[in-house]
Design an enzyme around this catalytic site. Structure first.
Site, PDB file in Angstrom:
ATOM      1  CE  LYS A 181      -1.785   2.763   3.017  1.00 43.92           C
ATOM      2  NZ  LYS A 181      -1.843   4.062   2.324  1.00 43.92           N
ATOM      3  N   GLY A 233       7.308   4.532   8.178  1.00 45.65           N
ATOM      4  CA  GLY A 233       6.449   5.695   8.415  1.00 45.65           C
ATOM      5  C   GLY A 233       6.675   6.241   9.802  1.00 45.65           C
ATOM      6  N   GLY A 238       3.711   3.149  13.637  1.00 41.77           N
ATOM      7  CA  GLY A 238       4.526   1.947  13.845  1.00 41.77           C
ATOM      8  C   GLY A 238       4.142   1.236  15.138  1.00 41.77           C
ATOM      9  CD  GLU A 255      13.158   3.674   7.839  1.00 47.86           C
ATOM     10  OE1 GLU A 255      13.062   4.557   8.734  1.00 47.86           O
ATOM     11  OE2 GLU A 255      13.113   3.911   6.631  1.00 47.86           O
ATOM     12  CB  CYS A 289      13.085   8.460   8.278  1.00 47.94           C
ATOM     13  SG  CYS A 289      13.823   7.459   6.994  1.00 47.94           S
ATOM     14  CD  GLU A 386      10.458  11.817  11.736  1.00 45.94           C
ATOM     15  OE1 GLU A 386       9.359  11.287  11.935  1.00 45.94           O
ATOM     16  OE2 GLU A 386      11.381  11.264  11.102  1.00 45.94           O
TER      17      GLU A 386
END
Ligand code: NDP
Length: 481
Positions: A181, A233, A238, A255, A289, A386
Site C-alpha cells: 500500500k 512511516g 509503527g 522503519e 527519516c 521529528e
C-alpha cells in the site's frame, strides 16, 4: 554571491496520466469500492483519481498473493526469479525519465532529486537483489533459507518509488509475494510500477498494489492471510502496527522516525561541513527519516559555521520542482505543512531564535522556507520531535563526551553524522552513537548493499544488504529456495 538562473523546466510530456487508476490485483487493474483524488502539492491541481481499497479489495489482493506464492513464486528456482528482477530493473531504467517527472508531480520534490537519486536508486535495489535470488544459500543463513509467504507492505510519501523498491525487491528475491500500500498522497509511481510488472511478464499475483489511506493500511497489516508486515512511516503508526501484529505470529519490521545529530568538530573543513549540513536537512525538503535535523557544533567554531551556513542557505532556490535548478520543492501536503508550522511556532514560543532564508514563496501549493533555529535546548520540542521539514535545530557542545550525551538524548536512533579530520575520533564517536547508520564526513549516502535501520523508537530490522534479506527469510528450515 547569488547567481540568477534562467528557468530550465523539465517537460511533463513524457508522462501520460490516466484520468483514473484501479487497484493492481492478480496482474490486472481492477475497480474497487470508492475513489479519491491525488494532487500536485506544488500547484494543488488534481492529477488523477485513484481507487480506495476497502476490506473486500484487500481480501482479493491477499488471496491473489497467496495463490501466486503457493503455485508459482515460492516453487520457482531462484535463478528464474532473478531474471524477473533484472527485467524490472531494466524497465525502471528505460522508463526513468517518465518516473522521475511523475514522482516530482505527485510528491513535490525537485526533479533533480527524483532524476538523480530516487529513480536510479530504485533500479539499483532491483539489480542488487536480482543478484541475490539464486545465492540465498550463501548469504550466511544456512544452506536452504525459505521464504516467509505473503508480505504486507505499507510505505510513506517521502520517497514513494524508492521505498517501494526497498520493500518489494528483497521480498521477491527471497521468494515471497507482496501486497503493497503506497501513501495516499503519492500513489502514482507505484501504479506505473504495476504496469512495469505487466511489461516484465511477472506472474500474476506476485505483486499487488492496493491504494487507499491509513484505513487500507490497517486492513492490510491486520489481515490474517499475511505472514509478514514491513512498514516505513511515523513512530506513532509503527507502534499501532506493532500492537496489531502482537500475538498474531506475523513477522514484523519497522522503519520509523528519526532525529539525527550531525556533529561538527572544530577541525572540520567548514565549507565541506556546510555542504553536508545542507544536504543533511534540506535534501527532499527535510522529508527524510534519517535527516540531520539536529546540528551539534563545537562551541569554538559555532559563529563561523553558522555564518557560513546562512550564506549558503541564501543561495538555495525554492520553487517549481519541475525546474532543474530548484533545490527546495513543495511540502508534500497541507497537513504536513500545518505540522511544520505548528512545531516551528513552538520553537519560537519556547525561546529558540528562528532564522529563515529570505526567499519568496509561490502563491499556490504548500511551501516552507529553509529555516534554522539557534539557542535550542535539549528540552525544546524542536530538539526532540521529528519535524519532517526543512528546519534545522542547532545545539553546541565543548567535548566529544558532551557531543555523545547530546546526540543520544533522543527517543530515536536512526542515523548520525560526524565531521572531523581525526579518524580516531570518528571511530570513537561511531562506537558510542546509538544510531543504525553513522556517516563520517558525508551525509545521506545510500547504497543497496548497505543495511539501513534504527534503534529505539526508530524501529527494528534492517533493509538493504545481506542483513535486509534476513527480514524476508525463514532461516530455521531446510527446504530448497
Ligand atoms: P504515517 O506513518 O501515518 O504514514 C505512513 C504510511 O502508513 C502511509 O501509507 C499511511 O497511509 C499508512 N498508515 C497510516 N495509518 C495507518 C495505520 N493505522 N495502519 C497501517 N497503515 C497506516 O505518516 P504520515 O504520512 O501521516 O506522516 C505523519 C508524520 O510521520 C510526519 O510528519 C513525519 O514526522 C512522520 N513520517 C516519518 C516517515 C519516516 O520515514 N520516518 C515517513 C512519513 C512520515 P496514508 O498516507 O494513506 O495515510
Amino acid at each position: 554571491m547569488r547567481f540568477e538562473y534562467a528557468p530550465a523546466p523539465e517537460s511533463r510530456s513524457v508522462v501520460t496520466l490516466r484520468d483514473s487508476y484501479g487497484l493492481f490485483i492478480g496482474g490486472e487493474f481492477v475497480a474497487g469500492s470508492s475513489v479519491f483524488k491525488t494532487i500536485s502539492p506544488a500547484t494543488e491541481e488534481v492529477l488523477a483519481e485513484v481507487t480506495h481499497a476497502g476490506p473486500e479489495d484487500v481480501d482479493r489482493a491477499v488471496a491473489a498473493a497467496r495463490q501466486a506464492y503457493e503455485r508459482v513464486w515460492s516453487v520457482m528456482p531462484g535463478r528464474e526469479r532473478g531474471k524477473y528482477l533484472f527485467r524490472i530493473a531494466r524497465l525502471l531504467q528505460e522508463r526513468a525519465r517518465e518516473l522521475a517527472v511523475l514522482e516530482t508531480m505527485d510528491n513535490g520534490k525537485p526533479i533533480r532529486e527524483s532524476r538523480d537519486v530516487d529513480i536510479p536508486l530504485a533500479a539499483a535495489h532491483f539489480f542488487y537483489h536480482a543478484g541475490w535470488a539464486d545465492k540465498l544459500g550463501y548469504a550466511g543463513f544456512g544452506p536452504s533459507p525459505r521464504p516467509l509467504g505473503v508480505v504486507g507492505q505499507v510505505i510513506p510519501w517521502n520517497f514513494p518509488l524508492l521505498m517501494l523498491a526497498w520493500k518489494i525487491a528483497p521480498a521477491l528475491a527471497c521468494g515471497n509475494t507482496v501486497v503493497l500500500k503506497p501513501a495516499e498522497t503519492t500513489p502514482l509511481t507505484a501504479l506505473v510500477f504495476a504496469e512495469i510488472c505487466q511489461q516484465a511478464d511477472l506472474p500474476s499475483g506476485v505483486v499487488n498494489i492496493v491504494t487507499g489511506d491509513g484505513s487500507t493500511g490497517q486492513l492490510l497489516v491486520a489481515h490474517p492471510g499475511i505472514d509478514k508486515v514491513a512498514f516505513t512511516g511515523s513512530t506513532a503508526v509503527g507502534k499501532e502496527i506493532a500492537r496489531a501484529c502482537a500475538v498474531s505470529g506475523k513477522r514484523l519490521t519497522l522503519e520509523l522516525g528519526g532525529k539525527a545529530a550531525n556533529v561538527v568538530f572544530d577541525d572540520s573543513p567548514v565549507d565541506q561541513a556546510v555542504e553536508g549540513i545542507v544536504n543533511g536537512i534540506f535534501f527532499n525538503q527535510g522529508h527524510v527519516c534519517c535527516a540531520g535535523s539536529r546540528l551539534l557544533v563545537q562551541e569554538s567554531i559555532a559563529d563561523e559555521l553558522l555564518s557560513a551556513l546562512k550564506r549558503r542557505m541564501m543561495t538555495l532556490r525554492l520553487g517549481d520542482p519541475m525546474d532543474k535548478n530548484t533545490d527546495i520543492g513543495a511540502i508534500n501536503s497541507r497537513p504536513q505543512l500545518d505540522k511544520i508550522q505548528e512545531l516551528t511556532a513552538s520553537g519560537e514560543a519556547e525561546g529558540a531564535e528562528r532564522w529563515s532564508a529570505p526567499c519568496p514563496l509561490p502563491d499556490r501549493g504548500f511551501w516552507f522556507p529553509p529555516t534554522v533555529f539557534t539557542g535550542v535546548s535539549a528540552a525544546h520540542r524542536i530538539a526532540q520531535e521529528e519535524i519532517f521539514g526543512p528546519v534545522l535545530s542547532v545545539l553546541t557542545f565543548r567535548t566529544p563526551a558532551e557531543a555523545i550525551e547530546k546526540a543520544n538524548n533522543t527517543p530515536y536512533g536512526l542515523s548520525a553524522g560526524v565531521w572531523t579530520e581525526k579518524g580516531s575520533l570518528i571511530l570513537w564517536m561511531a562506537s558510542r552513537l546509538r544510531a543504525g547508520v553513522v556517516w563520517a564526513n558525508t551525509f545521506n549516502r545510500f547504497d543497496p548493499s548497505s543495511p539501513f535501520g534504527g534503534y529505539k523508537e526508530s524501529g527494528f530490522g534492517r533493509e538493504g544488504g545481506r542483513h535486509g534479506l534476513e527480514a524476508y527469510l525463514d532461516v530455521t528450515g531446510s527446504a530448497d529456495v
